[in-house]
Design a protein around this motif. Structure first.
Motif, PDB file in Angstrom:
ATOM      1  N   THR A   1      13.223  17.589  -7.272  1.00  0.00           N
ATOM      2  CA  THR A   1      13.249  17.279  -5.836  1.00  0.00           C
ATOM      3  C   THR A   1      11.839  17.020  -5.315  1.00  0.00           C
ATOM      4  O   THR A   1      11.598  16.086  -4.549  1.00  0.00           O
ATOM      5  N   LEU A   2      10.896  17.839  -5.762  1.00  0.00           N
ATOM      6  CA  LEU A   2       9.504  17.680  -5.361  1.00  0.00           C
ATOM      7  C   LEU A   2       8.944  16.346  -5.845  1.00  0.00           C
ATOM      8  O   LEU A   2       8.267  15.638  -5.096  1.00  0.00           O
ATOM      9  N   ASN A   3       9.236  15.989  -7.089  1.00  0.00           N
ATOM     10  CA  ASN A   3       8.781  14.704  -7.631  1.00  0.00           C
ATOM     11  C   ASN A   3       9.392  13.534  -6.866  1.00  0.00           C
ATOM     12  O   ASN A   3       8.730  12.516  -6.633  1.00  0.00           O
ATOM     13  N   ALA A   4      10.641  13.647  -6.484  1.00  0.00           N
ATOM     14  CA  ALA A   4      11.293  12.587  -5.714  1.00  0.00           C
ATOM     15  C   ALA A   4      10.661  12.456  -4.336  1.00  0.00           C
ATOM     16  O   ALA A   4      10.450  11.340  -3.833  1.00  0.00           O
ATOM     17  N   ASP A   5      10.318  13.594  -3.714  1.00  0.00           N
ATOM     18  CA  ASP A   5       9.649  13.562  -2.412  1.00  0.00           C
ATOM     19  C   ASP A   5       8.275  12.917  -2.518  1.00  0.00           C
ATOM     20  O   ASP A   5       7.878  12.130  -1.656  1.00  0.00           O
ATOM     21  N   ILE A   6       7.537  13.251  -3.571  1.00  0.00           N
ATOM     22  CA  ILE A   6       6.206  12.658  -3.776  1.00  0.00           C
ATOM     23  C   ILE A   6       6.331  11.152  -3.968  1.00  0.00           C
ATOM     24  O   ILE A   6       5.552  10.381  -3.401  1.00  0.00           O
ATOM     25  N   ALA A   7       7.302  10.718  -4.751  1.00  0.00           N
ATOM     26  CA  ALA A   7       7.506   9.287  -4.977  1.00  0.00           C
ATOM     27  C   ALA A   7       7.869   8.578  -3.675  1.00  0.00           C
ATOM     28  O   ALA A   7       7.394   7.464  -3.406  1.00  0.00           O
ATOM     29  N   ALA A   8       8.667   9.223  -2.841  1.00  0.00           N
ATOM     30  CA  ALA A   8       9.043   8.625  -1.557  1.00  0.00           C
ATOM     31  C   ALA A   8       7.827   8.492  -0.632  1.00  0.00           C
ATOM     32  O   ALA A   8       7.662   7.473   0.039  1.00  0.00           O
ATOM     33  N   VAL A   9       6.963   9.495  -0.632  1.00  0.00           N
ATOM     34  CA  VAL A   9       5.754   9.443   0.195  1.00  0.00           C
ATOM     35  C   VAL A   9       4.824   8.339  -0.312  1.00  0.00           C
ATOM     36  O   VAL A   9       4.267   7.564   0.475  1.00  0.00           O
ATOM     37  N   GLU A  10       4.663   8.241  -1.627  1.00  0.00           N
ATOM     38  CA  GLU A  10       3.803   7.196  -2.191  1.00  0.00           C
ATOM     39  C   GLU A  10       4.352   5.804  -1.888  1.00  0.00           C
ATOM     40  O   GLU A  10       3.588   4.878  -1.594  1.00  0.00           O
ATOM     41  N   ASP A  11       5.668   5.643  -1.952  1.00  0.00           N
ATOM     42  CA  ASP A  11       6.270   4.351  -1.599  1.00  0.00           C
ATOM     43  C   ASP A  11       6.021   4.018  -0.131  1.00  0.00           C
ATOM     44  O   ASP A  11       5.723   2.869   0.216  1.00  0.00           O
ATOM     45  N   ARG A  12       6.116   5.011   0.733  1.00  0.00           N
ATOM     46  CA  ARG A  12       5.878   4.788   2.166  1.00  0.00           C
ATOM     47  C   ARG A  12       4.414   4.418   2.427  1.00  0.00           C
ATOM     48  O   ARG A  12       4.123   3.538   3.229  1.00  0.00           O
ATOM     49  N   ILE A  13       3.495   5.071   1.719  1.00  0.00           N
ATOM     50  CA  ILE A  13       2.069   4.748   1.852  1.00  0.00           C
ATOM     51  C   ILE A  13       1.817   3.316   1.392  1.00  0.00           C
ATOM     52  O   ILE A  13       1.108   2.548   2.055  1.00  0.00           O
ATOM     53  N   ASP A  14       2.383   2.935   0.248  1.00  0.00           N
ATOM     54  CA  ASP A  14       2.226   1.558  -0.241  1.00  0.00           C
ATOM     55  C   ASP A  14       2.763   0.552   0.762  1.00  0.00           C
ATOM     56  O   ASP A  14       2.169  -0.515   0.974  1.00  0.00           O
ATOM     57  N   GLU A  15       3.876   0.883   1.389  1.00  0.00           N
ATOM     58  CA  GLU A  15       4.478  -0.009   2.391  1.00  0.00           C
ATOM     59  C   GLU A  15       3.561  -0.164   3.609  1.00  0.00           C
ATOM     60  O   GLU A  15       3.381  -1.262   4.119  1.00  0.00           O
ATOM     61  N   LEU A  16       2.969   0.936   4.059  1.00  0.00           N
ATOM     62  CA  LEU A  16       2.100   0.895   5.227  1.00  0.00           C
ATOM     63  C   LEU A  16       0.750   0.235   4.942  1.00  0.00           C
ATOM     64  O   LEU A  16       0.116  -0.318   5.841  1.00  0.00           O
ATOM     65  N   VAL A  17       0.277   0.305   3.699  1.00  0.00           N
ATOM     66  CA  VAL A  17      -1.026  -0.249   3.332  1.00  0.00           C
ATOM     67  C   VAL A  17      -0.948  -1.734   2.997  1.00  0.00           C
ATOM     68  O   VAL A  17      -1.974  -2.412   2.974  1.00  0.00           O
ATOM     69  N   THR A  18       0.215  -2.266   2.802  1.00  0.00           N
ATOM     70  CA  THR A  18       0.383  -3.665   2.405  1.00  0.00           C
ATOM     71  C   THR A  18      -0.393  -4.648   3.287  1.00  0.00           C
ATOM     72  O   THR A  18      -1.044  -5.543   2.751  1.00  0.00           O
ATOM     73  N   PRO A  19      -0.421  -4.517   4.626  1.00  0.00           N
ATOM     74  CA  PRO A  19      -1.208  -5.461   5.430  1.00  0.00           C
ATOM     75  C   PRO A  19      -2.720  -5.380   5.158  1.00  0.00           C
ATOM     76  O   PRO A  19      -3.453  -6.307   5.476  1.00  0.00           O
ATOM     77  N   PHE A  20      -3.168  -4.290   4.572  1.00  0.00           N
ATOM     78  CA  PHE A  20      -4.592  -4.093   4.327  1.00  0.00           C
ATOM     79  C   PHE A  20      -4.933  -4.208   2.844  1.00  0.00           C
ATOM     80  O   PHE A  20      -5.957  -3.690   2.399  1.00  0.00           O
ATOM     81  N   ALA A  21      -4.111  -4.914   2.085  1.00  0.00           N
ATOM     82  CA  ALA A  21      -4.290  -5.006   0.635  1.00  0.00           C
ATOM     83  C   ALA A  21      -5.628  -5.639   0.270  1.00  0.00           C
ATOM     84  O   ALA A  21      -6.290  -5.209  -0.681  1.00  0.00           O
ATOM     85  N   ARG A  22      -6.057  -6.670   1.012  1.00  0.00           N
ATOM     86  CA  ARG A  22      -7.322  -7.325   0.706  1.00  0.00           C
ATOM     87  C   ARG A  22      -8.479  -6.345   0.897  1.00  0.00           C
ATOM     88  O   ARG A  22      -9.382  -6.253   0.077  1.00  0.00           O
ATOM     89  N   ALA A  23      -8.436  -5.587   1.980  1.00  0.00           N
ATOM     90  CA  ALA A  23      -9.499  -4.621   2.259  1.00  0.00           C
ATOM     91  C   ALA A  23      -9.518  -3.511   1.205  1.00  0.00           C
ATOM     92  O   ALA A  23     -10.592  -3.106   0.740  1.00  0.00           O
ATOM     93  N   VAL A  24      -8.363  -3.022   0.813  1.00  0.00           N
ATOM     94  CA  VAL A  24      -8.291  -1.977  -0.218  1.00  0.00           C
ATOM     95  C   VAL A  24      -8.856  -2.500  -1.530  1.00  0.00           C
ATOM     96  O   VAL A  24      -9.633  -1.821  -2.202  1.00  0.00           O
ATOM     97  N   ALA A  25      -8.507  -3.733  -1.891  1.00  0.00           N
ATOM     98  CA  ALA A  25      -9.014  -4.326  -3.131  1.00  0.00           C
ATOM     99  C   ALA A  25     -10.533  -4.504  -3.072  1.00  0.00           C
ATOM    100  O   ALA A  25     -11.232  -4.272  -4.066  1.00  0.00           O
ATOM    101  N   ALA A  26     -11.048  -4.909  -1.916  1.00  0.00           N
ATOM    102  CA  ALA A  26     -12.492  -5.100  -1.777  1.00  0.00           C
ATOM    103  C   ALA A  26     -13.231  -3.770  -1.914  1.00  0.00           C
ATOM    104  O   ALA A  26     -14.259  -3.691  -2.593  1.00  0.00           O
ATOM    105  N   LEU A  27     -12.718  -2.726  -1.290  1.00  0.00           N
ATOM    106  CA  LEU A  27     -13.373  -1.426  -1.359  1.00  0.00           C
ATOM    107  C   LEU A  27     -13.215  -0.776  -2.727  1.00  0.00           C
ATOM    108  O   LEU A  27     -14.062   0.020  -3.140  1.00  0.00           O
ATOM    109  N   ASP A  28     -12.155  -1.124  -3.426  1.00  0.00           N
ATOM    110  CA  ASP A  28     -11.912  -0.576  -4.758  1.00  0.00           C
ATOM    111  C   ASP A  28     -12.985  -1.027  -5.751  1.00  0.00           C
ATOM    112  O   ASP A  28     -13.216  -0.375  -6.759  1.00  0.00           O
ATOM    113  N   ASP A  29     -13.678  -2.125  -5.464  1.00  0.00           N
ATOM    114  CA  ASP A  29     -14.724  -2.618  -6.359  1.00  0.00           C
ATOM    115  C   ASP A  29     -15.990  -1.775  -6.306  1.00  0.00           C
ATOM    116  O   ASP A  29     -16.822  -1.844  -7.208  1.00  0.00           O
TER     117      ASP A  29
END
Length: 189
Positions: A7-35
């Motif tokens: 259950t805990l692993n499923a909750d963590i996966a759901a939170v990570e999916d939600r974070i990925d969904e919210l960060v999608t508009p900022f993908a270019r910025a995340v990629a730039a900072l990741d360098d």
């Protein structure tokens, strides 16, 4: 017990999916900072969450560093200490993220890693972490303020090559003179 872990692993996966969904508009910025050395995708997301991607409210990188309380302050005037030079505490989440990124960058063979090592030798590890964190913040401002900007590492040998041979000769002569030697140079044939 295993059902609880699942259950805990499923909750963590759901939170990570939600974070990925919210960060999608900022993908270019995340990629730039990741360098940037020391800044991974998680740190890039945290930095963007704290300062945003619109750098128009910070006219210069110094303004961003000052806002984040990563700017050096005046601590002495006429030989008298004038306090710590900062007002407020800054953003502790941003400070922690930049500190972790600085420690990660210190372990690399890059400009930021060499900057950390040079400052740590002279001023100590804590001051080096803050200085490299500020450098990372300046790089972040540069990358987010210009759409076409990309990160280019200066290399770990930047400090050795920036002044040319004459500067290196002067520094070596000065170092030998402080040790008590009299130095006379003759060019090689």
């Amino acid at each position: 017990m295993l059902a609880h872990i699942d259950t805990l692993n499923a909750d963590i996966a759901a939170v990570e999916d939600r974070i990925d969904e919210l960060v999608t508009p900022f993908a270019r910025a995340v990629a730039a900072l990741d360098d940037i050395p020391g800044v991974g995708p998680t740190a890039a997301r945290a930095i963007i969450a704290e300062i945003g991607v619109d750098m128009k409210r910070f006219p210069t990188a110094g303004h961003l560093a000052s806002w984040a309380k990563f700017a050096p302050g005046v601590k002495e005037s006429a030989g008298k200490n004038k306090g710590n030079g900062a007002t407020g505490h800054g953003n502790r989440y941003l400070a922690r993220t930049l500190g972790e990124a600085a420690v990660g960058a210190a372990r690399t063979n890059t400009f930021l890693g060499e900057r950390y090592r040079r400052i740590a030798r002279r001023r100590g590890k804590k001051k080096a972490i803050v200085a490299v964190g500020r450098s990372i913040l300046v790089i972040v401002w540069q990358l987010l303020s210009t759409e076409q900007a990309t990160f280019i590492d200066l290399g770990s040998d930047y400090y050795d090559n920036r002044g040319g041979t004459q500067r290196a000769v002067r520094n070596h002569i000065r170092g030998l003179q402080t040790l008590g030697y009299q130095v006379t140079l003759q060019p090689a044939a």
